[in-house]
Enzyme design. Sequence first.
Site, short mmCIF file in Angstrom:
data_model
loop_
_atom_site.label_atom_id
_atom_site.label_comp_id
_atom_site.label_asym_id
_atom_site.label_seq_id
_atom_site.Cartn_x
_atom_site.Cartn_y
_atom_site.Cartn_z
N VAL A 26 95.65 -2.46 32.36
CA VAL A 26 96.11 -2.55 30.97
C VAL A 26 95.17 -3.44 30.16
CG1 VAL A 26 98.00 -3.26 29.47
CG2 VAL A 26 98.50 -2.11 31.62
N CYS A 27 94.72 -4.54 30.74
CA CYS A 27 93.80 -5.43 30.03
C CYS A 27 92.48 -4.71 29.76
CB CYS A 27 93.56 -6.70 30.84
SG CYS A 27 95.05 -7.67 31.14
N ALA A 28 91.98 -4.02 30.75
CA ALA A 28 90.73 -3.27 30.58
C ALA A 28 90.89 -2.21 29.50
CB ALA A 28 90.32 -2.63 31.91
N SER A 86 92.85 -2.33 26.93
CA SER A 86 92.89 -2.96 25.61
C SER A 86 91.49 -3.32 25.13
CB SER A 86 93.80 -4.19 25.61
OG SER A 86 93.22 -5.29 26.26
#
EC number: 1.11.1.24
Length: 168
Positions: A60-62, A64
Amino acid sequence: MSQTVHFQGNPVTVANVIPQAGSKAQAFTLVAKDLSDVSLSQYAGKRKVLNIFPSIDTGVCAASVRKFNQLATEVENTVVLCVSADLPFAQSRFCGAEGLSNVITLSTLRNNEFLKNYGVEIVDGPLKGLAARAVIVLDENDNVIFSQLVDEITHEPDYDAALNVLKA
């Protein structure tokens, strides 16, 4: 004061409160991919999107970072600062491997106060010490014009809401 968000459905506590629209952003100095210190003041006169997240090594961070890299091309006079506790080496490796050049990655490596000051420090649970997922948009004078503390850390932020503020 504190706030509660969720990680995989379980409540976790976040220290302090995320800055709200109308407030002034606090100054900060974080670490760039070349290990240099980078201050908020270096982006004076530009609008800033602070994409804050736990770790670039999660899906999810990647996602974003990839999405904000794309959105950065749609707005003028705006820099996107992607902030996490990852080492600058990991941030640089990820952006290089992904071909991402429209965002600036910054690490809290030498400044844990950033997490407290921006109301994103997770203080309990398995992600204790990392940042909660948040997006804060600042105008050219470092006034907060949008903020979102994402309720479920495993969910992506509301990209459209942040983009709409920049296009207004």
